[in-house]
Design a protein around this motif. Structure first.
Motif, PDB file in Angstrom:
ATOM      1  N   ILE A  16      -7.306  78.645  57.946  1.00  0.00           N
ATOM      2  CA  ILE A  16      -8.112  79.831  58.272  1.00  0.00           C
ATOM      3  C   ILE A  16      -9.530  79.590  57.777  1.00  0.00           C
ATOM      4  O   ILE A  16      -9.736  79.136  56.649  1.00  0.00           O
ATOM      5  CB  ILE A  16      -7.509  81.091  57.612  1.00  0.00           C
ATOM      6  CG1 ILE A  16      -6.162  81.430  58.270  1.00  0.00           C
ATOM      7  CG2 ILE A  16      -8.470  82.277  57.715  1.00  0.00           C
ATOM      8  CD1 ILE A  16      -5.367  82.504  57.575  1.00  0.00           C
ATOM      9  N   GLU A  18     -13.371  81.426  57.280  1.00  0.00           N
ATOM     10  CA  GLU A  18     -13.981  82.767  57.165  1.00  0.00           C
ATOM     11  C   GLU A  18     -15.495  82.684  57.300  1.00  0.00           C
ATOM     12  O   GLU A  18     -16.113  81.782  56.739  1.00  0.00           O
ATOM     13  CB  GLU A  18     -13.656  83.370  55.780  1.00  0.00           C
ATOM     14  CG  GLU A  18     -12.191  83.552  55.493  1.00  0.00           C
ATOM     15  CD  GLU A  18     -11.691  84.957  55.782  1.00  0.00           C
ATOM     16  OE1 GLU A  18     -12.510  85.848  56.081  1.00  0.00           O
ATOM     17  OE2 GLU A  18     -10.469  85.148  55.704  1.00  0.00           O
ATOM     18  N   THR A  19     -16.073  83.623  58.008  1.00  0.00           N
ATOM     19  CA  THR A  19     -17.528  83.799  58.008  1.00  0.00           C
ATOM     20  C   THR A  19     -17.776  85.259  57.631  1.00  0.00           C
ATOM     21  O   THR A  19     -16.832  86.001  57.366  1.00  0.00           O
ATOM     22  CB  THR A  19     -18.133  83.502  59.398  1.00  0.00           C
ATOM     23  OG1 THR A  19     -17.739  84.547  60.304  1.00  0.00           O
ATOM     24  CG2 THR A  19     -17.670  82.158  59.950  1.00  0.00           C
ATOM     25  N   ARG A  23     -12.965  85.892  61.202  1.00  0.00           N
ATOM     26  CA  ARG A  23     -11.914  85.047  60.637  1.00  0.00           C
ATOM     27  C   ARG A  23     -11.414  84.166  61.778  1.00  0.00           C
ATOM     28  O   ARG A  23     -11.086  84.680  62.864  1.00  0.00           O
ATOM     29  CB  ARG A  23     -10.774  85.901  60.083  1.00  0.00           C
ATOM     30  CG  ARG A  23      -9.627  85.083  59.501  1.00  0.00           C
ATOM     31  CD  ARG A  23      -8.546  85.954  58.879  1.00  0.00           C
ATOM     32  NE  ARG A  23      -9.051  86.651  57.700  1.00  0.00           N
ATOM     33  CZ  ARG A  23      -9.269  87.982  57.635  1.00  0.00           C
ATOM     34  NH1 ARG A  23      -9.011  88.743  58.674  1.00  0.00           N
ATOM     35  NH2 ARG A  23      -9.719  88.528  56.528  1.00  0.00           N
ATOM     36  N   ARG A  25      -8.479  81.748  62.967  1.00  0.00           N
ATOM     37  CA  ARG A  25      -7.090  81.404  62.640  1.00  0.00           C
ATOM     38  C   ARG A  25      -6.360  80.896  63.873  1.00  0.00           C
ATOM     39  O   ARG A  25      -6.835  81.035  65.004  1.00  0.00           O
ATOM     40  CB  ARG A  25      -6.362  82.625  62.053  1.00  0.00           C
ATOM     41  CG  ARG A  25      -6.276  83.802  63.016  1.00  0.00           C
ATOM     42  CD  ARG A  25      -4.982  84.565  62.811  1.00  0.00           C
ATOM     43  NE  ARG A  25      -4.946  85.818  63.550  1.00  0.00           N
ATOM     44  CZ  ARG A  25      -4.570  85.947  64.831  1.00  0.00           C
ATOM     45  NH1 ARG A  25      -4.266  84.892  65.561  1.00  0.00           N
ATOM     46  NH2 ARG A  25      -4.520  87.140  65.395  1.00  0.00           N
ATOM     47  N   LYS A  83     -13.299  90.730  62.026  1.00  0.00           N
ATOM     48  CA  LYS A  83     -12.664  91.257  60.803  1.00  0.00           C
ATOM     49  C   LYS A  83     -12.579  92.779  60.793  1.00  0.00           C
ATOM     50  O   LYS A  83     -11.537  93.357  60.511  1.00  0.00           O
ATOM     51  CB  LYS A  83     -13.450  90.802  59.568  1.00  0.00           C
ATOM     52  CG  LYS A  83     -13.236  89.367  59.160  1.00  0.00           C
ATOM     53  CD  LYS A  83     -13.969  89.132  57.846  1.00  0.00           C
ATOM     54  CE  LYS A  83     -14.047  87.665  57.498  1.00  0.00           C
ATOM     55  NZ  LYS A  83     -14.885  87.444  56.307  1.00  0.00           N
ATOM     56  N   GLU A 126     -19.465  77.416  61.540  1.00  0.00           N
ATOM     57  CA  GLU A 126     -18.330  77.189  60.631  1.00  0.00           C
ATOM     58  C   GLU A 126     -17.458  76.031  61.126  1.00  0.00           C
ATOM     59  O   GLU A 126     -16.960  75.225  60.338  1.00  0.00           O
ATOM     60  CB  GLU A 126     -17.500  78.475  60.515  1.00  0.00           C
ATOM     61  CG  GLU A 126     -16.508  78.495  59.387  1.00  0.00           C
ATOM     62  CD  GLU A 126     -17.129  78.349  57.992  1.00  0.00           C
ATOM     63  OE1 GLU A 126     -16.434  77.801  57.124  1.00  0.00           O
ATOM     64  OE2 GLU A 126     -18.296  78.772  57.784  1.00  0.00           O
TER      65      GLU A 126
END
Length: 198
Positions: A16, A18-19, A23, A25, A83, A126
């Motif tokens: 996973i 995250e930013t 998220r 995934r 999110k 990311e």
């Protein structure tokens, strides 16, 4: 060979990411309704290789295909989760990865409701970081059709450089398409990271 096997384990167990707002995934069959929500919009499918989804079974077929790819350790996308809304709004990931040559190609698709809000750029940055740090890439590339100026803007914002046109490189939807090629090298990315710190 062992190195390759270990490396492909990464795609079996995509971590996973995250930013600030997102998220990333693995996709699962539970995402069918959210996938259908954006993939059934013709404008979303206009510049990608797949046809827009006519019904939920198209989305389920797609998810079955992707989850099988995970099991086989084949480069596959992350689902992009908003999110705050807890909703899947698109996909992004490496669909081409060459371990011997140290490069990967990234592709993405995003729900029309979330266009022009910086979400793809946020996710792509990311994914680039993951490529250089975890996949040990030397080069990240991405392509887009000539008319896809929105995708081109994302590539430029993420620091990729325009290299040229790959003539009739892609066969999709019964015809050949020219593609613009963009790339970012590890040393360029590292320099950009240093500039951000300063």
């Amino acid at each position: 060979i062992q190195m390759t096997e270990r490396a492909y384990d990464i795609f079996k167990n995509l971590p996973i990411l995250e930013t600030g707002r997102l998220r990333l995934r693995k996709l699962s069959m539970r995402d069918a309704a959210d996938v259908f929500d954006y993939a059934s919009v013709p404008e979303v499918a206009e510049h990608v290789t797949w046809e827009y989804h006519r019904n939920i079974s198209d989305s389920m077929h797609y998810l079955r295909f992707i989850t099988q790819q995970y099991q086989d350790g084949i480069p596959s996308p992350w689902g992009i989760i908003h999110k705050e809304l807890g909703k899947l709004i698109g996909t992004i990931g490496y669909h081409v990865w060459s371990l011997p040559n140290g490069f990967g190609e990234v592709g993405y698709a995003l729900s029309k409701d979330f266009w022009n809000k910086g979400y793809t750029t946020e996710a792509f940055e990311e994914v680039i970081k993951f490529g250089f740090e975890r996949l040990k890439l030397n080069r990240v590339e991405a392509t887009c059709k000539l008319a896809n100026t929105a995708s081109e803007k994302v590539m430029l914002k993420c620091g990729l450089s325009y290299e040229g046109i790959l003539r009739k490189r892609l066969f999709a939807k019964s015809e050949y398409h020219d593609l613009k090629l963009y790339s970012l090298l590890r040393n360029e990315w590292e320099q950009n990271q240093l500039k951000k710190i300063k």
